[in-house]
Write an enzyme that holds these catalytic residues in place. Structure first.
Site, mmCIF file in Angstrom:
data_model
loop_
_atom_site.group_PDB
_atom_site.id
_atom_site.type_symbol
_atom_site.label_atom_id
_atom_site.label_comp_id
_atom_site.label_asym_id
_atom_site.label_seq_id
_atom_site.Cartn_x
_atom_site.Cartn_y
_atom_site.Cartn_z
ATOM 1 N N THR A 43 30.554 69.359 10.941
ATOM 2 C CA THR A 43 31.749 70.073 10.471
ATOM 3 C C THR A 43 32.484 69.149 9.508
ATOM 4 O OG1 THR A 43 32.954 69.287 12.408
ATOM 5 C CG2 THR A 43 32.073 71.509 12.525
ATOM 6 N N GLU A 73 32.821 66.615 22.280
ATOM 7 C CA GLU A 73 32.228 65.312 22.610
ATOM 8 C C GLU A 73 33.237 64.215 22.312
ATOM 9 O OE1 GLU A 73 31.435 62.931 20.204
ATOM 10 O OE2 GLU A 73 31.944 64.101 18.429
ATOM 11 N N LYS A 106 32.149 50.081 11.710
ATOM 12 C CA LYS A 106 32.272 49.290 12.928
ATOM 13 C C LYS A 106 30.878 48.760 13.265
ATOM 14 C CE LYS A 106 31.621 52.406 16.697
ATOM 15 N NZ LYS A 106 32.262 52.965 17.873
ATOM 16 N N LEU A 111 32.044 60.837 22.079
ATOM 17 C CA LEU A 111 31.121 59.698 22.010
ATOM 18 C C LEU A 111 31.525 58.731 20.906
ATOM 19 C CD1 LEU A 111 27.809 61.777 22.152
ATOM 20 C CD2 LEU A 111 29.122 60.848 24.074
ATOM 21 N N HIS A 127 43.516 46.975 18.647
ATOM 22 C CA HIS A 127 42.948 45.848 17.913
ATOM 23 C C HIS A 127 43.236 46.051 16.434
ATOM 24 C CE1 HIS A 127 40.321 42.417 17.601
ATOM 25 N NE2 HIS A 127 39.762 42.996 16.561
ATOM 26 N N ALA A 128 44.067 45.172 15.886
ATOM 27 C CA ALA A 128 44.436 45.314 14.463
ATOM 28 C C ALA A 128 43.239 44.986 13.579
ATOM 29 C CB ALA A 128 45.603 44.386 14.146
ATOM 30 N N LYS A 163 13.156 65.601 9.461
ATOM 31 C CA LYS A 163 13.813 64.977 10.616
ATOM 32 C C LYS A 163 13.031 65.265 11.900
ATOM 33 C CE LYS A 163 18.498 64.922 10.989
ATOM 34 N NZ LYS A 163 19.825 65.545 11.255
ATOM 35 N N PHE A 189 42.278 50.246 21.958
ATOM 36 C CA PHE A 189 42.610 50.739 20.613
ATOM 37 C C PHE A 189 43.888 50.124 20.071
ATOM 38 C CE2 PHE A 189 39.506 53.774 19.059
ATOM 39 C CZ PHE A 189 38.607 53.658 20.097
ATOM 40 N N CYS A 209 34.613 60.409 12.466
ATOM 41 C CA CYS A 209 35.522 61.296 13.202
ATOM 42 C C CYS A 209 36.986 61.167 12.811
ATOM 43 C CB CYS A 209 35.397 61.053 14.700
ATOM 44 S SG CYS A 209 33.862 61.682 15.376
#
Ligand code: UDX
Length: 436
Positions: free
Chosen positions: A86, A151, A326, A153, A254-255, A35, A252, A263
């Site tokens: 995590t 965070e 998404k 984000l 939006h069906a 990486k 938030f 997350c």
């Protein structure tokens, strides 16, 4: 100010690059040699709009560098961020903190001067206390303070979210911690981004409470969408109608096919585990987790219904447009597409798919699905087309071409990106979420 970011995954890399862009001197550290090698060559380990350019310009300016050596990377750093994963622990859903604690131990053994150690990873209440204990046990002679700075984000919008946050949450127990963090975020302070200073445990809980609340909002509107379908109402207008109430807010609502990603699924589970451990059940979140999980397969059944039901589906073809949880990410974690594809292949449906960024990661997760080079290739001969992720590329499909390619103009729009009347006028048998 020198900042060390331990863990160069999604959160660490975006945060590190943004801090560098604010003028800090940032070293991103990761144990994964390949990486780090790729980052040295300018190759990003994840897809995030704008990240490659941000990294490149800050490396060029000499403010951002990469190393596999933690001791070297944290040398002289005033703030050392822990931004390692995590994941959900197998079996019980508790957040697996082994990476966080391993980093804390190594930091303690390598400290070269006073530093604030900041948990940016999403960690359960009390993790900061344990990190503090580990640092103390390491026998370091240097002053340190352990701070929580979660965070918030969103993948696909992470750089904007970092630079123009709704708020910054800092959980600190002493002035040293608070002062260093004030300096870390000074560029945003000047931007007038609200900063909430609180205790460490409260800050840790804020992150879980925020994600659980958002997951609840989504799940609530998804259930309203199901009800809309039954009573002949329109969920988009229900969203608008309730969202215009400032106490509720329009976001938030939006069906869709259920939340996924790195997350919400993991953090809601971890919150349930914490609640159980402290004998303080969170029944609403329990219901949210269950409802969302069963919704994903239900979406597969919705596509089967459009094929005339599971009993008539064997041998038919379904095309899935979008696979990631998404748009604007290549992340497949807990994507509803996995359950949708599985439900279809279980019923003997031949599934083809196209996703602008996610196919490489998706392929091993759904080995029976035929991955195609573009949306139109996926549609060839399809008896049903399902829009699973609302990528912009699917918002203006050439419907004439679609009709020529498919076997039947049947569309199931799990993201409500088309207008039902327009679709019907174009000759499609069209179903969507929560709309007649
Ligand atoms: C989320 C939080 O927004 C972020 O603050 C946190 O730090 C990490 O988790 P992310 O997972 O990147 O970010 O995506 P987000 O845009 O929040 O979407 C999560 C899921 O909810 C997606 O599957 C999305 O499709 C779904 N969603 C979101 C809906 O179904 N409806 C909505 O109205 C919003």
């Amino acid at each position: 100010m020198k900042i060390a970011m331990v863990g160069s995954g999604y959160v660490g890399l975006v945060s590190g690059a943004c801090f560098a862009d604010f003028g800090h001197d940032v070293v991103c550290i990761d144990k994964d040699q390949s990486k780090i090698d790729r980052l040295h060559e300018g190759v990003m380990p994840i897809y995030e709009p704008g990240l490659d350019a941000l990294v490149e310009s800050n490396v060029k300016a000499g403010r951002l560098s990469f190393t596999t050596s933690l001791a070297e990377g944290i040398k002289d750093a005033a703030a050392i961020f822990i931004a390692v994963g995590t994941p959900s622990r197998r079996g019980d859903g508790h957040a697996d903190l082994s990476f966080v604690y391993a980093v804390a131990k190594e930091v303690g053994e390598s400290l070269s001067g006073p530093a604030v150690v900041v948990t940016k990873s999403t960690v359960p209440v009390g993790t900061g206390d344990e990190v503090e204990r580990i640092l103390k046990d390491s026998g370091t002679a240097h002053q340190f303070s352990v701070v929580s700075n979660p965070e918030f984000l969103r993948e696909g919008a992470a750089i904007g979210d970092f630079k123009r946050p709704d708020r910054i949450v800092i959980g600190a127990e002493d002035d040293f911690g608070r002062d260093v963090m004030r300096e870390v975020y000074r560029p945003l302070f000047l931007n007038e981004s609200p900063i909430l200073f609180t205790e460490r445990r409260t800050s840790e809980l804020i992150k879980y409470a925020a994600n659980a609340f958002l997951a609840t909002k989504i799940t609530f509107i998804n259930e309203m969408a199901d009800l809309c379908e039954k009573v002949g109402a329109n969920v988009q207008d229900v969203s608008r109608g309730i969202g215009m109430d400032n106490r509720i807010g329009s976001k938030f609502l939006h069906a869709g096919p259920g939340y996924g990603g790195s997350c919400f699924p993991k953090d809601t589970l971890a919150l349930l585990k914490t609640a159980e451990d402290y004998d303080s059940p969170t029944r609403i979140v329990e219901a949210v987790v269950k409802t969302n999980e069963s919704r994903k397969r239900a979406m597969g059944r919705k596509v089967l219904d459009a094929l005339g039901g599971a009993e008539n589906a064997r041998g038919k073809k379904a095309a899935l447009l979008g696979l990631t949880f998404k748009p604007n990410t290549d992340d497949m974690r807990d994507s509803p597409a996995i359950a949708v594809a599985q439900t279809l292949t279980d019923a003997g449906v031949i599934v083809s798919a196209y996703d602008p960024e996610g196919m490489e990661i998706a392929h091993p997760l759904m080995p029976d699905v035929i991955m195609c080079d573009d949306p139109y290739a996926a549609l060839e001969g399809a008896d049903v087309t399902a829009i699973v992720t609302e990528w912009d590329a699917f918002r203006a499909l050439d419907l004439g071409r679609v009709k020529e390619l498919v076997n039947a103009p049947v569309m199931v729009d799990l993201r409500n990106i088309y207008n039902p009347d327009d679709m019907r006028a174009s000759g499609f048998t069209y179903t969507s979420i929560g709309r007649a």
